[in-house]
Structure formats: structure tokens, C-alpha cells
Design an enzyme around this catalytic site. Sequence first.
Site, short mmCIF file in Angstrom:
data_model
loop_
_atom_site.label_atom_id
_atom_site.label_comp_id
_atom_site.label_asym_id
_atom_site.label_seq_id
_atom_site.Cartn_x
_atom_site.Cartn_y
_atom_site.Cartn_z
N GLU A 141 0.69 -1.08 0.31
CA GLU A 141 0.17 -0.08 0.11
C GLU A 141 1.03 1.27 0.00
OE1 GLU A 141 -2.96 -0.49 3.27
OE2 GLU A 141 -3.50 -2.36 2.42
N GLU A 246 -6.34 -10.53 -1.33
CA GLU A 246 -7.13 -10.45 0.00
C GLU A 246 -8.52 -10.44 -0.36
OE1 GLU A 246 -5.68 -7.33 2.18
OE2 GLU A 246 -3.35 -7.54 1.80
#
Length: 355
Positions: A141, A246
Site C-alpha cells: 500500500e 485478499e
Amino acid sequence: MVSAAQAQPSLKEAFKDAFRVGAALNRAQYEERDARGLPLIDRHFNSITPENDLKWERVHPQPGTYDFAGPDRYVAFGEKHKMFIVGHTLVWHSQTPAWVFQDAGGAPVTRQALLDRMRDHIRTVVGRYKGRIHGWDVVNEALNEDGTLRQSPWMKIIGEDYIAKAFEWAHEADPAAELYYNDYSIENEAKRNGAVALVKKLLAQGIAVKGVGIQGHDNLTWPTAAQMDASIAAFAGLGLKVHITELDISVLPNRDKQNSADVANKAAYEAGLNPYTAGLPDAVQQAQAQRYAELFAVFVKHRDAVERVTFWGVTDGDSWLNNFPIRGRTNYPLLFDRKGEAKAALDAVLRTAPR
């Protein structure tokens, strides 16, 4: 008596000619204390990711102090079940203790001091599991929604080369491990373009990036199949493998319309944002099943590029989405319900498997 979940074909067998199918595990599961989840894990999955125990705050909570009790059990579980083992995650702005970025007086550390801490962490953690953990989410991220680099403490103190350094040190610690850049919302064009530019720059420098992780924290309307298709194609076009890392599909409304999995997002509880406390209506369950089928059809289409599809949790009761971005809600984002029984989404996914 055979449950509905046990009567279903195995996910890992159904997709064996396409990609691995994985799940994120919590400590109760890889310590083999979750009697409900263990049969599902053993039957359906051939790859695992730890939810939390390899994040910096767990494995390296204090200077010079490492806690490998959880990670050791996690890796041993994966080896026992002959699974592809993923390490998550080495460098992230969240779930990293404040001390990492501060000196003894609480001021920001120097660039060199932070580089030294990052190098020590990566060499110690990756080195411990050399040859045992097969792939690492090295940097997690690093991008804003517009595709620019996030002004995290890593970025502010070190500069943008912190990303390249992390990959270099991970590769040195285990040259055989696959190394990934992992992010959410990179199905959106602006952020996808930023990720493509980031990875292209790393590859041009000779950095050993082997894959990109598209997190896949999705909902009933986002991303579209076209967005997912374009994203996989963009990264595959760089010669990289794509990992859906995810995956879950939320069925709950949120106050804002942003499709962000930023863990910093928080919102106050409202009953109207938690509509399914008594159970998931069939119409919503069918809509979720259709969404899973749409996305898996794209994954199968790109099976030459997609190497792994990992669900973020095993059953609905395990999911982080029961508390994100609003604590205390009842969400139903996975293929198995709170009793471990198969939902309509499992059958919908299985029908997309290559014949």
C-alpha cells in the site's frame, strides 16, 4: 453425516489447472484450535497467508526484540499441509510501531537510521524462513488513490527509494522467494496507472519484482469485470504474475461511496448500516454469488497470468469486515458462513472452473 461444505468439490482441485486458491489464516487456525475452520482449510486451500503475525508490530514489537512464536507455527502448519506459504508483510505504513520511525527523544530518525532498521528487519525475518516462505508481500500500500506515492513515514524519511531498497534486501535474504508489490483499489484506473509506473521503474532498475498483488476487497457493485480484466492485463503486460491476495465481497452499505481498504478509515455505528443481523436474505446471497462468478470468470480467463487467488479469511465469522470500517457489524463476505457451511457463492465460483 457429511455437511454441505464437505459435499462440494474442492476449490484447490477445481482450479488446479488455473491457479492456487488460498486463505488468510488467524492464529487459532494455524495452531489447529479452530475445529470449524480446519477441515475447510485442509480440503479447499493450497496456499496460506497470515492475517497479522508477520506484520511488524507482532513480529518485531520492540527494538532488538523479535517474536517468532506465531510465525513459526504458521510456517510449520503450511509445511505440514504442503501449501504455498506467503509472508505478509515486510514494509507497510500501518501496524508498524512508532519506535521504528523515532529516535530516543521521539523525533523522526535520520534516513540512514531508518534504512538500517528496515534492512535489519527484512534480513532477520526473511532470513529466518529462507526456503520455507515461498512468496513475500514486500511493500504494501505505497500508493494514494490518485496513483501518487503515499507520504508515509517511510517515504518522508527515506524517500521513494525505500521501495527499491526493501525489494533488494528481501531478494538478498532469500533469492528463491517470489517478491510482490501489494495494494488495494488498483482496479481503479488512476491508481492502477500509478502501480504500473512504480513497478516499471523498479523493473528498469533490475529489482526482483516477480508479481503484483491485487487485494480484491470488493463489494456488490465494484470493481466491474472490465476493471478487473484491465488491471490483470496491465500487470501481465509487464511480464509479471498477478496474485489476488485478499479477496472478499462485502454485502453491507457504507456511509461514503469510496471503495477503499485503507485501515485508517473509521466510521461510527448506525443501525441502518448493519441491516442483516438476523441473517443474509437470499436475494443478497444470490447477488454476491453472481459477483464472485463474474470475478472468477475474469481470473480464469487470465489463468496464464494469475498465479494465486487468496480469500481474506475462511468463514464469514473470521472476516475483518465485521469491524471495518465500522465496528460491530455482521458481514457475510466469504464463501462459507459462520457455521462453516457452503454458501451459494461457493457453487457459483466452482462453476467457473476450467473444464
